[in-house]
Scaffold this active site. Structure first.
Site, mmCIF file in Angstrom:
data_model
loop_
_atom_site.group_PDB
_atom_site.id
_atom_site.type_symbol
_atom_site.label_atom_id
_atom_site.label_comp_id
_atom_site.label_asym_id
_atom_site.label_seq_id
_atom_site.Cartn_x
_atom_site.Cartn_y
_atom_site.Cartn_z
ATOM 1 N N HIS A 1 1.217 0.282 2.561
ATOM 2 C CA HIS A 1 1.993 -0.751 3.243
ATOM 3 C C HIS A 1 1.612 -2.164 2.789
ATOM 4 O O HIS A 1 2.347 -3.114 3.049
ATOM 5 C CB HIS A 1 1.880 -0.611 4.768
ATOM 6 C CG HIS A 1 0.549 -1.002 5.350
ATOM 7 N ND1 HIS A 1 -0.398 -0.092 5.750
ATOM 8 C CD2 HIS A 1 0.019 -2.221 5.616
ATOM 9 C CE1 HIS A 1 -1.443 -0.727 6.237
ATOM 10 N NE2 HIS A 1 -1.220 -2.023 6.172
ATOM 11 N N ASP B 1 -0.871 6.771 3.577
ATOM 12 C CA ASP B 1 -0.672 5.321 3.428
ATOM 13 C C ASP B 1 -1.655 4.798 2.379
ATOM 14 O O ASP B 1 -2.547 4.006 2.672
ATOM 15 C CB ASP B 1 -0.873 4.623 4.766
ATOM 16 C CG ASP B 1 -0.432 3.171 4.739
ATOM 17 O OD1 ASP B 1 -0.006 2.704 3.660
ATOM 18 O OD2 ASP B 1 -0.527 2.499 5.769
ATOM 19 N N GLY C 1 -5.272 -7.588 7.759
ATOM 20 C CA GLY C 1 -5.718 -8.032 6.443
ATOM 21 C C GLY C 1 -6.815 -7.149 5.885
ATOM 22 O O GLY C 1 -7.062 -7.129 4.683
ATOM 23 N N ASN C 2 -7.499 -6.403 6.781
ATOM 24 C CA ASN C 2 -8.518 -5.458 6.328
ATOM 25 C C ASN C 2 -7.907 -4.183 5.768
ATOM 26 O O ASN C 2 -8.606 -3.349 5.209
ATOM 27 C CB ASN C 2 -9.458 -5.070 7.482
ATOM 28 C CG ASN C 2 -10.546 -6.084 7.720
ATOM 29 O OD1 ASN C 2 -10.253 -7.250 7.910
ATOM 30 N ND2 ASN C 2 -11.792 -5.650 7.725
ATOM 31 N N SER C 3 -6.600 -4.020 5.953
ATOM 32 C CA SER C 3 -5.941 -2.805 5.493
ATOM 33 C C SER C 3 -6.204 -2.574 4.007
ATOM 34 O O SER C 3 -6.000 -3.470 3.190
ATOM 35 C CB SER C 3 -4.431 -2.894 5.725
ATOM 36 O OG SER C 3 -4.127 -2.833 7.092
ATOM 37 N N GLY D 1 2.378 26.680 -0.326
ATOM 38 C CA GLY D 1 3.703 27.290 -0.213
ATOM 39 C C GLY D 1 3.950 28.124 1.019
ATOM 40 O O GLY D 1 4.643 29.150 0.950
ATOM 41 N N VAL D 2 3.404 27.706 2.174
ATOM 42 C CA VAL D 2 3.684 28.420 3.422
ATOM 43 C C VAL D 2 4.132 27.432 4.496
ATOM 44 O O VAL D 2 3.762 26.259 4.477
ATOM 45 C CB VAL D 2 2.447 29.194 3.944
ATOM 46 C CG1 VAL D 2 2.032 30.279 2.969
ATOM 47 C CG2 VAL D 2 1.285 28.252 4.242
#
Length: 368
Positions: free
Chosen positions: A102, A133, A213-215, A268-269
């Site tokens: 983001h 993310d 802002g720490n993201s 694949g399940v």
């Protein structure tokens, strides 16, 4: 504190021990050069106000000299401005950087990376993860400082952790210290405007302050190893922050460096998680695991034809109990464990099939 050492002849020597505070200072000192601030720049419209002359609607009622003007606003070109910021950290000496998706999700924006020593570099977005993310961006450089990943699966509640980031997109390399408050958390994260939302699972909860802002900044342990990536804070609460697990992020980094893109392994399940309530309601013999089950429509088969699970003989109504010795339960979701693996890995499943437990080896393939 001090550690006592008995010397020959019975002399007791008091030697200062390494305190947790010393470890924090060293971890931060070592990690800081690899933590970066990311600035988002974009061409935005320039608006100006002007006065527009408006014809006299009353004719000559007030005399021929009467007129008036109305203030209007119009666009007069564009200019490049900083419109936001976030955090990231270098994971290779040649310039690969981890941040949140983001932070760099605007395909029309330009991104600049600012190092702790003041140098700055233009950055390009290499990959945006469709599941987590997470994004990988790249700057051009050599012998750059880089952080190493620790094993986030060994984290324990109460363990000390350190968050570093570009707080409020203004205060670079801000440090906060706290503990792991919880593990395997699931949340629905929304942007600051209450718009777009995404579900995130297997998160690390911490009381180390994670400000806006720490993201994208790292969550590190006292050895300076990355155990998480800061991603969200709980609104309306104090000291409740969340980080993506370091192991999940490391698999993304390895994929991008090897293939130049994010390559996801899959088994694949389709499945539902088994718990005590499901066990009692369906008269099952176990209270954990992933029950292989078809979806709501006829085309939503329990086992995807030709998938790794199909090739390994997994059947509908089988219950996958373990993967590589890890018990599948509410804290260890099947998809989250697979996400930490790599394409080409062979995983060993413990499966309850038709009333009997058996061991099954599955070769993971690329998700198409």
């Amino acid at each position: 504190g001090y550690v006592s050492h008995m010397l020959g002849g019975g002399t007791l020597l008091q030697v200062p021990s390494t305190t947790e505070g010393d470890k924090v200072v060293k971890a931060v000192r070592d990690a800081n050069p690899a933590v970066v601030a990311i600035t988002i720049s974009k061409n935005v419209p320039i608006y100006e106000q002007y006065l527009e002359q408006v014809p006299n609607p009353w004719g000559s009622f007030f005399g021929n000299g009467f007129s008036y003007s109305v203030p209007r606003v119009r666009q007069n070109g564009t200019e490049k401005r900083d419109v936001g910021g976030g955090s990231g950290f270098l994971v290779s000496n040649d310039g690969y950087i981890v941040t949140n998706k983001h932070v760099v999700d605007d395909t029309e924006a330009e991104y600049t990376v600012f190092m702790n020593d003041g140098k700055n570099y233009p950055a390009k977005v290499v990959a945006r993860d469709p599941s987590l993310d997470i994004a990988i961006i790249k700057i051009e450089g050599e012998n750059l400082p880089a952080l190493e990943f620790g094993d986030s699966n060994t984290l324990e509640v109460g363990e000390s952790v350190i968050s570093i980031g570009n707080a409020l997109a203004e205060f670079r390399n801000t440090v906060s210290v706290g503990v792991v408050s919880g593990l395997s958390r699931s949340i629905v994260a929304r942007d600051s405007f209450g718009g777009s939302a995404e579900s995130l699972d297997q998160l690390i909860q911490t009381d180390a302050a994670i400000n806006q802002g720490n993201s994208g900044g790292p969550l590190i342990d006292l050895e300076g190893h990355v155990v998480g990536v800061n991603v969200a804070v709980a609104s309306g609460a104090e000291n409740i922050g969340f980080a993506l697990s370091g192991n999940s992020v490391k698999s993304v980094v390895d994929s991008v460096r090897q293939y130049g893109k994010i390559v996801r392994p899959f088994i694949g399940v389709r499945y539902v998680m088994v718990d005590e309530e499901m066990k009692n309601k369906n008269d099952l013999t176990v209270d954990h695991g992933a029950l292989v089950l078809r979806g709501a429509t006829p085309s939503d088969l329990a086992v995807i034809p030709g998938s790794p699970a199909d090739k390994a003989g997994i059947l509908e109504n089988d219950i996958i109990l373990e993967i590589d010795g890890v018990k599948i339960d509410t804290d260890h979701d099947l998809s989250a464990i697979i996400r930490e693996k790599s394409v080409g890995d062979t995983v060993h499943l413990r499966v309850l099939s038709k009333g009997e437990e058996k061991d099954v080896a599955v070769l993971l393939e690329e998700q198409q």
